[in-house]
Design a protein around this motif. Structure first.
Motif, mmCIF file in Angstrom:
data_model
loop_
_atom_site.group_PDB
_atom_site.id
_atom_site.type_symbol
_atom_site.label_atom_id
_atom_site.label_comp_id
_atom_site.label_asym_id
_atom_site.label_seq_id
_atom_site.Cartn_x
_atom_site.Cartn_y
_atom_site.Cartn_z
ATOM 1 N N LEU A 125 0.821 -1.203 0.000
ATOM 2 C CA LEU A 125 0.000 0.000 0.000
ATOM 3 C C LEU A 125 0.859 1.258 0.000
ATOM 4 C CD1 LEU A 125 -2.730 1.432 0.139
ATOM 5 C CD2 LEU A 125 -2.625 1.213 2.639
ATOM 6 N N VAL A 126 1.869 1.286 0.841
ATOM 7 C CA VAL A 126 2.724 2.468 0.947
ATOM 8 C C VAL A 126 3.457 2.721 -0.368
ATOM 9 C CG1 VAL A 126 4.713 3.465 2.131
ATOM 10 C CG2 VAL A 126 2.974 2.212 3.436
ATOM 11 N N ASP A 127 3.964 1.668 -1.001
ATOM 12 C CA ASP A 127 4.673 1.825 -2.268
ATOM 13 C C ASP A 127 3.751 2.420 -3.335
ATOM 14 O OD1 ASP A 127 6.751 0.621 -0.926
ATOM 15 O OD2 ASP A 127 6.516 -1.320 -1.904
ATOM 16 N N TYR A 128 2.535 1.919 -3.401
ATOM 17 C CA TYR A 128 1.558 2.447 -4.360
ATOM 18 C C TYR A 128 1.237 3.908 -4.065
ATOM 19 C CZ TYR A 128 -3.122 3.384 -6.236
ATOM 20 O OH TYR A 128 -4.205 3.973 -6.835
ATOM 21 N N LEU A 129 0.987 4.237 -2.802
ATOM 22 C CA LEU A 129 0.635 5.610 -2.446
ATOM 23 C C LEU A 129 1.797 6.568 -2.706
ATOM 24 C CD1 LEU A 129 -1.367 5.032 0.862
ATOM 25 C CD2 LEU A 129 -2.279 5.552 -1.409
ATOM 26 N N ASN A 130 3.036 6.090 -2.581
ATOM 27 C CA ASN A 130 4.175 6.941 -2.915
ATOM 28 C C ASN A 130 4.140 7.343 -4.391
ATOM 29 O OD1 ASN A 130 5.261 6.989 -0.346
ATOM 30 N ND2 ASN A 130 6.734 5.359 -0.732
ATOM 31 N N PHE A 131 3.780 6.410 -5.249
ATOM 32 C CA PHE A 131 3.694 6.732 -6.669
ATOM 33 C C PHE A 131 2.504 7.648 -6.952
ATOM 34 C CE2 PHE A 131 6.977 3.701 -7.395
ATOM 35 C CZ PHE A 131 7.525 4.040 -8.625
ATOM 36 N N VAL A 132 1.400 7.454 -6.250
ATOM 37 C CA VAL A 132 0.272 8.378 -6.382
ATOM 38 C C VAL A 132 0.697 9.790 -5.978
ATOM 39 C CG1 VAL A 132 -2.029 8.964 -5.515
ATOM 40 C CG2 VAL A 132 -1.467 6.585 -6.049
ATOM 41 N N SER A 133 1.381 9.887 -4.845
ATOM 42 C CA SER A 133 1.842 11.183 -4.354
ATOM 43 C C SER A 133 2.762 11.857 -5.369
ATOM 44 C CB SER A 133 2.565 11.007 -3.018
ATOM 45 O OG SER A 133 3.036 12.235 -2.525
ATOM 46 N N MET A 134 3.685 11.108 -5.936
ATOM 47 C CA MET A 134 4.611 11.692 -6.913
ATOM 48 C C MET A 134 3.902 12.064 -8.205
ATOM 49 S SD MET A 134 8.180 9.553 -6.482
ATOM 50 C CE MET A 134 7.478 7.940 -6.838
ATOM 51 N N ARG A 135 2.975 11.225 -8.652
ATOM 52 C CA ARG A 135 2.266 11.507 -9.902
ATOM 53 C C ARG A 135 1.524 12.831 -9.830
ATOM 54 N NH1 ARG A 135 -0.077 13.396 -13.179
ATOM 55 N NH2 ARG A 135 -1.322 12.556 -14.892
ATOM 56 N N PHE A 136 0.924 13.137 -8.677
ATOM 57 C CA PHE A 136 0.139 14.359 -8.536
ATOM 58 C C PHE A 136 0.886 15.454 -7.780
ATOM 59 C CE2 PHE A 136 -2.955 10.969 -9.205
ATOM 60 C CZ PHE A 136 -3.740 11.521 -10.218
ATOM 61 N N ALA A 137 2.089 15.158 -7.280
ATOM 62 C CA ALA A 137 2.892 16.103 -6.489
ATOM 63 C C ALA A 137 2.125 16.607 -5.274
ATOM 64 C CB ALA A 137 3.370 17.267 -7.357
ATOM 65 N N ILE A 138 1.305 15.740 -4.694
ATOM 66 C CA ILE A 138 0.466 16.073 -3.544
ATOM 67 C C ILE A 138 0.823 15.136 -2.390
ATOM 68 C CG2 ILE A 138 -1.910 15.988 -2.663
ATOM 69 C CD1 ILE A 138 -2.842 16.873 -5.444
ATOM 70 N N PRO A 139 1.066 15.660 -1.188
ATOM 71 C CA PRO A 139 1.365 14.780 -0.048
ATOM 72 C C PRO A 139 0.206 13.839 0.256
ATOM 73 C CG PRO A 139 1.911 17.061 0.455
ATOM 74 C CD PRO A 139 1.130 17.077 -0.827
ATOM 75 N N VAL A 140 0.526 12.575 0.485
ATOM 76 C CA VAL A 140 -0.468 11.555 0.813
ATOM 77 C C VAL A 140 -0.029 10.864 2.095
ATOM 78 C CG1 VAL A 140 -1.631 9.451 0.081
ATOM 79 C CG2 VAL A 140 -1.058 11.207 -1.621
ATOM 80 N N ALA A 141 -0.833 10.968 3.134
ATOM 81 C CA ALA A 141 -0.536 10.318 4.411
ATOM 82 C C ALA A 141 -1.301 9.001 4.501
ATOM 83 C CB ALA A 141 -0.932 11.223 5.573
ATOM 84 N N ALA A 142 -0.685 8.001 5.136
ATOM 85 C CA ALA A 142 -1.330 6.704 5.358
ATOM 86 C C ALA A 142 -1.133 6.338 6.821
ATOM 87 C CB ALA A 142 -0.722 5.639 4.459
ATOM 88 N N LEU A 143 -2.225 6.243 7.574
ATOM 89 C CA LEU A 143 -2.151 6.019 9.013
ATOM 90 C C LEU A 143 -2.899 4.759 9.411
ATOM 91 C CD1 LEU A 143 -2.985 9.375 8.548
ATOM 92 C CD2 LEU A 143 -1.801 9.335 10.746
ATOM 93 N N ASP A 144 -2.269 3.951 10.243
ATOM 94 C CA ASP A 144 -2.883 2.748 10.792
ATOM 95 C C ASP A 144 -3.975 3.180 11.775
ATOM 96 O OD1 ASP A 144 -3.505 0.473 12.329
ATOM 97 O OD2 ASP A 144 -1.478 -0.325 12.161
ATOM 98 N N VAL A 145 -5.229 2.949 11.397
ATOM 99 C CA VAL A 145 -6.360 3.413 12.214
ATOM 100 C C VAL A 145 -6.303 2.840 13.622
ATOM 101 C CG1 VAL A 145 -8.882 3.343 12.448
ATOM 102 C CG2 VAL A 145 -7.852 3.791 10.219
ATOM 103 N N GLY A 146 -5.855 1.602 13.750
ATOM 104 C CA GLY A 146 -5.797 0.964 15.053
ATOM 105 C C GLY A 146 -4.794 1.578 16.004
ATOM 106 N N ARG A 147 -3.930 2.448 15.496
ATOM 107 C CA ARG A 147 -2.909 3.089 16.323
ATOM 108 C C ARG A 147 -3.225 4.561 16.593
ATOM 109 N NH1 ARG A 147 0.156 0.833 19.422
ATOM 110 N NH2 ARG A 147 1.989 2.101 18.950
ATOM 111 N N VAL A 148 -4.444 4.979 16.236
ATOM 112 C CA VAL A 148 -4.861 6.363 16.451
ATOM 113 C C VAL A 148 -6.005 6.371 17.457
ATOM 114 C CG1 VAL A 148 -5.769 8.461 15.387
ATOM 115 C CG2 VAL A 148 -4.183 6.994 14.105
ATOM 116 N N ALA A 149 -5.907 7.214 18.464
ATOM 117 C CA ALA A 149 -6.915 7.256 19.530
ATOM 118 C C ALA A 149 -8.055 8.194 19.175
ATOM 119 C CB ALA A 149 -6.271 7.705 20.842
ATOM 120 N N GLY A 150 -9.209 7.626 18.875
ATOM 121 C CA GLY A 150 -10.435 8.401 18.735
ATOM 122 C C GLY A 150 -10.627 9.112 17.417
#
Length: 239
Positions: free
Chosen positions: A101-126
């Protein structure tokens, strides 16, 4: 079950009225496959982008440089995630393999020159609020150290005071990084340039097509639609 949310603080909207974003939940990440072919399909667009102009001349990147300068940061010292990826790709001609997933999103980010964050939902509180830091938030580095973001620095903050980013779109926290044990991910793409809405339309279409059945709830975030909310179990799993 409790609601999980993503929102930008009013102070961020006031300082950055051109802000637009897309949020997408990716489900069953452990069963994700087929992203290699998709990212290879994006490579031609990335190659064309880096051949056409330098990162500093890209309007998508220039807008983030202005945002970093507004936070009191030197844009050539702290670069948004998409600029850092493009510079690495320009230098090496490829990207390291980390996670499907991260590798794919890195290419998406580069293709559009837009920052793309990917966060593990289970590690975020609320849920997450993107806001200026108070200086008390806790950030976990990838070296295992703890930091406190500077007051006024824009960060992703959860309900327990964990900062999941530094300097807005500069670097993610080790706390919520996607790993081979991650089941569900919140993907957030944020843009500040003049044509942000149109470019995010295309980016969202790429995510929906590229991730297919793994796409869960999604939302375009605008000044008129600021709160992305969905149901999550107490352990962080989506339902």
């Amino acid at each position: 079950m409790a609601p999980f949310f993503l929102r930008h603080d009013d102070a961020v909207w006031a300082a950055h009225p051109r802000l637009r974003a897309v949020a997408v939940v990716v489900e069953d990440v452990l069963g994700l496959d087929g992203t290699t072919a998709r990212q290879e399909a994006l490579r031609a667009g990335v190659d064309a982008r880096v051949a056409e102009r330098t990162e500093s001349a890209m309007p998508e990147i220039a807008a983030w440089r202005d945002a970093f300068a507004a936070m009191g940061l030197k844009p050539t010292q702290y670069r948004c995630a998409s600029e850092a990826l493009l510079r690495r790709y320009r230098k090496h001609g490829d990207m390291p393999v980390r996670h499907p997933l991260v590798d794919y999103l890195n290419f998406v980010s580069m293709r559009f020159a837009i920052p793309v964050a990917a966060l593990d939902v289970g590690r975020v509180a609320g849920g997450l609020t993107i806001r200026p830091a108070h200086g008390t938030e806790k950030y976990e580095t990838f070296q295992g150290a703890a930091e406190h973001p500077a007051p006024g620095e824009i960060v992703y903050v959860d309900e327990e005071g964990h900062a999941h980013s530094r300097r807005w779109a500069f670097r993610q926290s080790a706390r919520s990084v996607v790993t081979d044990r991650t089941g569900r991910v919140l993907v957030v793409a944020e843009a500040l340039h003049e044509n942000a809405s149109e470019d995010l339309d295309a980016l969202e279409s790429e995510l929906l097509d590229g991730l297919g059945v793994h796409c869960g709830p999604s939302m375009r975030i605008t000044p008129d639609a600021r709160l992305f909310e969905f149901e999550a179990a107490e352990d962080g799993a989506l339902r």
